[in-house]
Design an enzyme around this catalytic site. Structure first.
Site, PDB file in Angstrom:
ATOM      1  N   SER A 227     -23.765  -2.200 -23.809  1.00 45.94           N
ATOM      2  CA  SER A 227     -22.490  -1.633 -24.269  1.00 45.94           C
ATOM      3  C   SER A 227     -22.646  -0.123 -24.410  1.00 45.94           C
ATOM      4  O   SER A 227     -23.765   0.405 -24.339  1.00 45.94           O
ATOM      5  CB  SER A 227     -22.161  -2.271 -25.616  1.00 45.94           C
TER       6      SER A 227
ATOM      7  N   TYR B 182     -22.588  -5.273 -34.288  1.00 50.62           N
ATOM      8  CA  TYR B 182     -22.500  -5.339 -32.819  1.00 50.62           C
ATOM      9  C   TYR B 182     -23.396  -4.262 -32.200  1.00 50.62           C
ATOM     10  O   TYR B 182     -24.145  -4.528 -31.250  1.00 50.62           O
ATOM     11  CB  TYR B 182     -21.040  -5.149 -32.417  1.00 50.62           C
TER      12      TYR B 182
HETATM   13  P1  NDP Z   1     -14.501 -12.024 -23.823  1.00 49.71           P
HETATM   14  O1  NDP Z   1     -14.188 -12.304 -25.250  1.00 49.71           O
HETATM   15  O2  NDP Z   1     -13.374 -11.924 -22.845  1.00 49.71           O
HETATM   16  O3  NDP Z   1     -15.546 -13.112 -23.274  1.00 49.71           O
HETATM   17  C1  NDP Z   1     -16.668 -13.452 -24.034  1.00 49.71           C
HETATM   18  C2  NDP Z   1     -17.429 -14.530 -23.303  1.00 49.71           C
HETATM   19  O4  NDP Z   1     -18.564 -14.895 -24.089  1.00 49.71           O
HETATM   20  C3  NDP Z   1     -16.602 -15.771 -23.086  1.00 49.71           C
HETATM   21  O5  NDP Z   1     -16.894 -16.326 -21.829  1.00 49.71           O
HETATM   22  C4  NDP Z   1     -17.092 -16.679 -24.201  1.00 49.71           C
HETATM   23  O6  NDP Z   1     -16.957 -18.026 -23.839  1.00 49.71           O
HETATM   24  C5  NDP Z   1     -18.558 -16.308 -24.287  1.00 49.71           C
HETATM   25  N1  NDP Z   1     -19.156 -16.643 -25.556  1.00 49.71           N
HETATM   26  C6  NDP Z   1     -18.853 -16.149 -26.789  1.00 49.71           C
HETATM   27  N2  NDP Z   1     -19.606 -16.738 -27.717  1.00 49.71           N
HETATM   28  C7  NDP Z   1     -20.415 -17.617 -27.061  1.00 49.71           C
HETATM   29  C8  NDP Z   1     -21.410 -18.521 -27.473  1.00 49.71           C
HETATM   30  N3  NDP Z   1     -21.743 -18.675 -28.767  1.00 49.71           N
HETATM   31  N4  NDP Z   1     -22.034 -19.264 -26.535  1.00 49.71           N
HETATM   32  C9  NDP Z   1     -21.708 -19.134 -25.230  1.00 49.71           C
HETATM   33  N5  NDP Z   1     -20.765 -18.304 -24.775  1.00 49.71           N
HETATM   34  C10 NDP Z   1     -20.120 -17.564 -25.690  1.00 49.71           C
HETATM   35  O7  NDP Z   1     -15.354 -10.690 -23.854  1.00 49.71           O
HETATM   36  P2  NDP Z   1     -15.760  -9.640 -22.720  1.00 49.71           P
HETATM   37  O8  NDP Z   1     -15.669 -10.232 -21.379  1.00 49.71           O
HETATM   38  O9  NDP Z   1     -15.054  -8.378 -23.030  1.00 49.71           O
HETATM   39  O10 NDP Z   1     -17.282  -9.394 -23.115  1.00 49.71           O
HETATM   40  C11 NDP Z   1     -18.344  -9.978 -22.425  1.00 49.71           C
HETATM   41  C12 NDP Z   1     -19.616  -9.222 -22.744  1.00 49.71           C
HETATM   42  O11 NDP Z   1     -19.442  -7.859 -22.377  1.00 49.71           O
HETATM   43  C13 NDP Z   1     -20.005  -9.220 -24.219  1.00 49.71           C
HETATM   44  O12 NDP Z   1     -21.407  -9.288 -24.329  1.00 49.71           O
HETATM   45  C14 NDP Z   1     -19.512  -7.861 -24.696  1.00 49.71           C
HETATM   46  O13 NDP Z   1     -20.246  -7.408 -25.779  1.00 49.71           O
HETATM   47  C15 NDP Z   1     -19.759  -7.026 -23.470  1.00 49.71           C
HETATM   48  N6  NDP Z   1     -18.994  -5.799 -23.410  1.00 49.71           N
HETATM   49  C16 NDP Z   1     -17.621  -5.808 -23.344  1.00 49.71           C
HETATM   50  C17 NDP Z   1     -16.931  -4.598 -23.290  1.00 49.71           C
HETATM   51  C18 NDP Z   1     -15.457  -4.522 -23.226  1.00 49.71           C
HETATM   52  O14 NDP Z   1     -14.910  -3.394 -23.335  1.00 49.71           O
HETATM   53  N7  NDP Z   1     -14.749  -5.623 -23.033  1.00 49.71           N
HETATM   54  C19 NDP Z   1     -17.643  -3.322 -23.304  1.00 49.71           C
HETATM   55  C20 NDP Z   1     -19.061  -3.444 -23.375  1.00 49.71           C
HETATM   56  C21 NDP Z   1     -19.700  -4.635 -23.431  1.00 49.71           C
HETATM   57  P3  NDP Z   1     -16.260 -19.153 -24.765  1.00 49.71           P
HETATM   58  O15 NDP Z   1     -15.370 -18.467 -25.743  1.00 49.71           O
HETATM   59  O16 NDP Z   1     -15.541 -19.984 -23.757  1.00 49.71           O
HETATM   60  O17 NDP Z   1     -17.422 -19.843 -25.400  1.00 49.71           O
END
Ligand code: NDP
Length: 260
Positions: A145, A158
């Site tokens: 991130s 975070y």
């Molecule tokens: P979303 O909330 O759209 O997606 C998050 C994903 O993580 C979902 O597929 C969710 O699946 C999964 N997830 C969450 N908790 C769990 C768990 N306990 N076990 C398995 N899967 C899990 O977020 P983003 O796509 O925005 O973020 C994805 C990654 O990118 C994260 O690590 C985030 O920190 C990082 N990121 C995002 C940024 C942004 O601006 N969006 C910037 C920088 C980094 P489900 O809910 O179906 O379990």
């Protein structure tokens, strides 16, 4: 010229957090390029719907796994290995956030973020890494991130988790290079997803983003596919322990409002 340098065709790729957002886009990007992709998340129904939507030339396989649960992680690594015989690339995307003042975080909220973003990533990398070490081959890509550049106000657990992700990336790269296993990361900038939609629907935040991003826009999930394909392919064969910032230039320095 048909260039194999960036090819991921035929790879078995496991994407944690592949049901939505960035993980879903990466899963689709690899499936379209001929990889056999497994997507993991907490709810099978969501994963099945995503798998149906994005299945490319090879089918995308949904597997349930809550990365906060160490037993579920072991079961996931074993299940992928049993079904496909190997894992070429692991992409650790699963992540959550809580936005609050630092003095108001409860121990449970702290653990919720750290258990998924950091401990889960460590344990899944460890489980898959053991299989890669045996094969003397494999790549791991960890999603970091902008907090890897500097912490952002309001998301300190975070930020801690993502700084930990950078340490895991560099540490595992140090220990596993001798086995042919490469570990790198991608630090995305501000990307519009479910995680951030509310934040970026605020006009003040939109204006702030334009003013502070050299490329003057929010990132889209598709903006991350190229970097991930690069890190999973032979194009990055001599790279390990690195974090690539895909952030529209935010981490390049500080923009300030002077007229030149
Ligand atoms: P979303 O909330 O759209 O997606 C998050 C994903 O993580 C979902 O597929 C969710 O699946 C999964 N997830 C969450 N908790 C769990 C768990 N306990 N076990 C398995 N899967 C899990 O977020 P983003 O796509 O925005 O973020 C994805 C990654 O990118 C994260 O690590 C985030 O920190 C990082 N990121 C995002 C940024 C942004 O601006 N969006 C910037 C920088 C980094 P489900 O809910 O179906 O379990």
């Amino acid at each position: 010229m048909h260039d194999e340098l960036f090819s991921v065709a035929g790879q078995v790729v496991l994407v944690s957090g592949g049901s939505r957002g960035i993980g879903r886009a990466l899963a689709e990007g690899f499936a379209r390029r001929g990889a056999q992709v497994v997507i993991a998340g907490r709810e099978l129904a969501t994963l099945e719907a995503t798998a149906r939507d994005i299945g490319g030339e090879l089918p995308v396989t949904p597997m349930r796994c809550d990365v906060a649960d160490p037993d579920a992680i072991q079961a996931l690594a074993a299940a992928v290995h049993e079904e496909f015989g190997r894992i070429d690339t692991l992409i650790n995307v699963a992540g959550v956030n809580k936005r609050k003042r630092v003095e108001t975080f409860t121990p449970e909220e702290f653990d919720f973020v750290l258990d998924i973003n950091l401990r889960g990533l460590f344990l899944l990398s460890q489980a898959v890494g053991r299989l890669m070490i045996e094969r003397r081959q494999g790549t791991i890509i960890n999603i970091g991130s902008l907090n890897n550049y500097a912490p952002l106000k309001g998301v300190i657990p975070y930020a801690i988790s993502k700084m930990g992700v950078a340490a895991v990336t560099r540490g595992m790269a140090l220990e596993w290079g001798e086995f042919g296993v490469r570990v790198n990361g991608i630090a995305p900038g501000f990307i519009l997803t479910d995680l951030t939609r509310k934040l970026w629907s605020n006009p003040t935040m939109q204006a702030w983003n334009r003013a502070n991003t050299p490329l003057q826009r929010l990132g889209e999930v598709g903006d991350l596919v190229g970097a991930a394909v690069f890190l999973a392919s032979n194009a990055s064969a001599f790279m390990t322990g690195q974090m690539l910032f895909v952030d529209g230039g935010v981490s390049a320095g500080t923009l300030w409002p002077i007229e030149l």
